[in-house]
Design a protein around this motif. Structure first.
Motif, PDB file in Angstrom:
ATOM      1  N   VAL A   1       0.907  -1.187   0.105  1.00 15.64           N
ATOM      2  CA  VAL A   1      -0.120   0.015   0.015  1.00 15.64           C
ATOM      3  C   VAL A   1       0.891   1.312   0.216  1.00 15.64           C
ATOM      4  CG1 VAL A   1      -1.932   1.369   1.238  1.00 15.64           C
ATOM      5  CG2 VAL A   1      -1.877  -1.262   1.348  1.00 15.64           C
ATOM      6  N   GLY A   2       0.715   2.100  -0.867  1.00 15.82           N
ATOM      7  CA  GLY A   2       1.489   3.157  -1.027  1.00 15.82           C
ATOM      8  C   GLY A   2       3.061   2.986  -1.327  1.00 15.82           C
ATOM      9  N   GLY A   3       3.204   1.793  -2.021  1.00 18.07           N
ATOM     10  CA  GLY A   3       4.804   1.416  -1.864  1.00 18.07           C
ATOM     11  C   GLY A   3       5.378   0.871  -0.787  1.00 18.07           C
ATOM     12  N   GLU A   4       4.584   0.618   0.322  1.00 19.57           N
ATOM     13  CA  GLU A   4       4.979  -0.078   1.434  1.00 19.57           C
ATOM     14  C   GLU A   4       4.360  -1.460   1.753  1.00 19.57           C
ATOM     15  OE1 GLU A   4       4.298   0.662   6.236  1.00 19.57           O
ATOM     16  OE2 GLU A   4       3.916   1.957   4.897  1.00 19.57           O
ATOM     17  N   PHE A   5       5.183  -2.437   1.830  1.00 13.78           N
ATOM     18  CA  PHE A   5       4.979  -3.787   2.218  1.00 13.78           C
ATOM     19  C   PHE A   5       4.098  -3.808   3.573  1.00 13.78           C
ATOM     20  CE2 PHE A   5       7.542  -4.649  -1.377  1.00 13.78           C
ATOM     21  CZ  PHE A   5       6.696  -5.574  -2.205  1.00 13.78           C
ATOM     22  N   ARG A   6       3.098  -4.363   3.730  1.00 19.96           N
ATOM     23  CA  ARG A   6       2.576  -4.354   4.936  1.00 19.96           C
ATOM     24  C   ARG A   6       2.075  -5.646   5.550  1.00 19.96           C
ATOM     25  NH1 ARG A   6      -1.514   0.825   4.651  1.00 19.96           N
ATOM     26  NH2 ARG A   6       0.182   2.347   4.510  1.00 19.96           N
ATOM     27  N   HIS A   7       2.514  -6.644   4.928  1.00 18.16           N
ATOM     28  CA  HIS A   7       2.205  -8.037   5.458  1.00 18.16           C
ATOM     29  C   HIS A   7       3.421  -8.818   6.264  1.00 18.16           C
ATOM     30  CE1 HIS A   7       4.308  -8.719   1.366  1.00 18.16           C
ATOM     31  NE2 HIS A   7       4.753  -9.829   2.059  1.00 18.16           N
ATOM     32  N   GLU A   8       2.876  -9.871   7.031  1.00 23.06           N
ATOM     33  CA  GLU A   8       4.086 -10.680   7.669  1.00 23.06           C
ATOM     34  C   GLU A   8       4.362 -11.906   6.573  1.00 23.06           C
ATOM     35  OE1 GLU A   8       2.148 -11.940  11.138  1.00 23.06           O
ATOM     36  OE2 GLU A   8       2.252 -10.244  12.162  1.00 23.06           O
ATOM     37  N   HIS A   9       5.448 -12.801   6.922  1.00 20.93           N
ATOM     38  CA  HIS A   9       5.786 -13.825   6.010  1.00 20.93           C
ATOM     39  C   HIS A   9       4.671 -14.580   6.098  1.00 20.93           C
ATOM     40  CE1 HIS A   9       9.843 -12.432   5.856  1.00 20.93           C
ATOM     41  NE2 HIS A   9       9.876 -12.337   6.900  1.00 20.93           N
ATOM     42  N   ASN A  10       4.359 -15.404   5.007  1.00 19.99           N
ATOM     43  CA  ASN A  10       3.196 -16.245   4.889  1.00 19.99           C
ATOM     44  C   ASN A  10       3.286 -17.059   3.728  1.00 19.99           C
ATOM     45  OD1 ASN A  10       1.205 -14.999   2.448  1.00 19.99           O
ATOM     46  ND2 ASN A  10       2.551 -13.411   3.642  1.00 19.99           N
TER      47      ASN A  10
END
Length: 571
Positions: free
Chosen positions: A485-494
């Protein structure tokens, strides 16, 4: 025990249509009862504790975990009969597996030895590997949760602790300390590696009849787990080498279940264990780099870390296809594989397969309701069978060093081609009817080059820096979810192991509460691959303005899709 145990809910001692006969056991989340069905058979029923049932979020997660548990491969699950409610208390009905627990058997008959110990290790690793592929952390793997049923070892009570026992500090220990990973005794995030520690501690007990970490009281046991070496005398090789690696204090140093299973069944672990200087289970071989933590586990190839060139760096916070690495070898589960049942779990049916309501370019495009994860998606937002040349896709280039591929869509197929690294997101025409929707693609041929990137994505896209995609990497045979979102990764390892073929489908569901789930359809049956709860920092209305889309990413060559589309849910 008679029906009086549940008389406070039902004066006749019934749970739904089942007559309760006795209490099988109680845990931190619920009580498990043996009950008789109207037809005269037996089932196991797990009922959420009354003290937890007052929290609607706990109830929701308990029932949602039933769906997650259903994603575990059918070969290692007990038949799940259904779920229900006793007032405010949810319950799960499962096949009853009769037999002593590993804890009971070892205390009664002594340690497991020889082939019996090997079979136990293989069967429990197979179960854990399947659980982990579904993105589930057991969190309470121990001898008491391994039932020696008439058809082999059965792992019980997986998945429930994953959602309910979120407090894992020393002030609220959920589980049995002697079998808990060090991070589980503190406030660190638990991962699949936490289960590997518990598995190893369980194998020590099975092989020796005593615990790997002992103490005169609970604090002493916890101190030993956190700081002391395990007592492994009496554990035979090659199991001892595997157990030692899994009991590493650092989660990143523990091998994954699938890697151990492969080596235990192929003989590699026995060879490694006998190597001079103990060069096994992650010990660096000449010319190899130090073990590299990738996702939840140390990256290993044949129980050894790969050369450093196999693990190129990725943008900070990224996951999925951007983190390029060599695919570990996989153990083929053939006719002789050990079959495990997982009992006292829960699930709901995932309705399989598109039904052809009309044909577009020779490809199936359904207009009948689609059911995934127990939710119905009847409204078709967009269904593209790629039957004619399409040049109107809005396209986005997430990273400047990867070019947009050349796209061609006609004759029931879309292809993306480039002679160098490429990555492009493409938005399908039309809008979402609501924020609660599923995006789907049908896979065509992958590039098959063996290069690190040979990937497809499906999900929602807004612009080059804002998308949510379930991805499948054909080279690594892995799948996961990227949230940017907005060039930023926001997830955990999955990540989860997954093998798809042309004609299989990949789907991503973004629910209005911020839960993101990916599913795969293989052999006509949907199964859950992985799931995330992510703060998207946007309203449901804003997310509804995102569009169904797909992406193709490769190092070189051509990747194809056979169909793409999206649907929205009804309440």
């Amino acid at each position: 025990m008679t029906g009086s145990r549940v008389a406070g809910v039902d004066g006749q001692g019934r749970i739904g249509e089942h007559q309760v006969e006795r209490l099988l056991g109680e845990g931190g989340q619920g009580a498990v009862y043996l009950a008789r069905t109207p037809a005269g058979g037996h089932v196991a029923i797990k009922v959420l504790h009354e003290r937890l049932a007052g929290d609607p979020e706990v109830r929701r997660r308990f029932l949602r975990e039933a769906e997650v548990a259903a994603s575990v491969a059918p070969f290692c699950t007990a038949r799940v009969i259904g779920t229900g409610m006793l007032g405010e208390r949810p319950y799960i009905v499962s096949e009853y597996v009769q037999g002593p627990s590993l804890d009971e058997l070892v205390k009664r008959d002594g340690p497991r030895i020889g082939g019996g110990l090997d079979r136990l290790a293989i069967s429990t690793l197979t179960a854990l590997a399947s659980i982990h592929r579904a993105g589930i952390v057991h969190r309470d793997f121990k001898p008491a949760n391994v039932i020696l049923g008439p058809e082999g070892p059965v792992v019980i009570d997986f998945g429930i602790a994953r959602t309910l026992d979120t407090m894992t500090t020393t002030n609220h220990v959920a589980g049995t300390p002697a079998y808990m990973a060090p991070e589980q005794l503190g406030d660190q995030r638990l991962t699949l590696a936490s289960d590997m520690f518990s598995w190893a501690a369980t194998m020590v007990f099975a092989a020796t009849g005593r615990r790997a970490f002992t103490g005169s009281n609970v604090p002493a046991v916890m101190h030993a787990v956190l700081h002391g070496p395990p007592e492994l005398s009496g554990v035979p090789e090659p199991l001892r080498a595997m157990v030692a690696a899994c009991l590493a204090k650092n989660p990143a140093d523990r091998p994954a279940a699938a890697h151990l299973l492969q080596d235990l069944t192929s003989g590699d672990a026995r060879t490694a264990a006998a190597s001079p200087g103990g060069a096994h289970l992650g010990a660096a071989s000449p010319g190899a780099a130090s073990p590299a933590a990738v996702g939840e586990h140390t990256l290993v190839e044949g129980m050894r870390p790969p050369a450093s060139s196999a693990v190129p760096t990725a943008p900070a916070g990224s996951d999925g296809a951007k983190a390029r690495r060599a695919r570990p070898r996989r153990w083929p589960l053939g006719a002789g594989a050990v079959v495990i049942a997982l009992a006292v779990t829960a699930g709901v049916l995932l309705v399989p397969s598109w039904t052809a309501a009309n044909q577009s370019g020779g490809k199936k495009v359904t207009t009948t309701p689609l059911v995934i994860g127990g939710k119905t998606y009847p409204k078709v937002d967009v269904a593209d069978g790629f039957d004619s040349t399409q040049t109107g896709y809005d396209h986005y280039q997430p990273f400047g060093d990867e070019a947009l591929p050349v796209i061609k869509a006609e004759g029931g197929k879309l292809t993306a081609t480039a002679q160098g690294p490429f990555f492009g997101w493409f938005a399908l025409p039309g809008t979402l009817s609501s924020a609660d929707a599923v995006s789907l693609i049908t896979l065509g041929a992958m590039a098959g080059t063996g290069e690190p990137e040979d990937s497809v994505f499906v999900g929602r896209v807004k612009d080059a820096g804002t998308y949510i995609g379930a991805w499948y990497n054909h080279t690594r045979k892995e799948s996961g979810i990227d949230v940017r979102v907005g060039g930023e990764f926001r997830h955990e390892h999955n990540r989860a192991d997954l093998t798809l073929a042309p004609g299989d489908r990949l789907a991503l569901v973004l629910s209005g509460d911020g839960t993101i789930t990916s599913y795969a359809e293989t052999g006509g049956t949907w199964r859950l691959v992985t799931t995330l709860d992510v703060d998207l920092r946007s309203t449901a209305e804003e997310r509804a303005r995102w569009r169904h889309g797909f992406a193709l990413r490769g190092t070189t060559g051509t990747i194809a899709l056979d169909a793409a589309g999206g649907r929205t849910a009804t309440g």
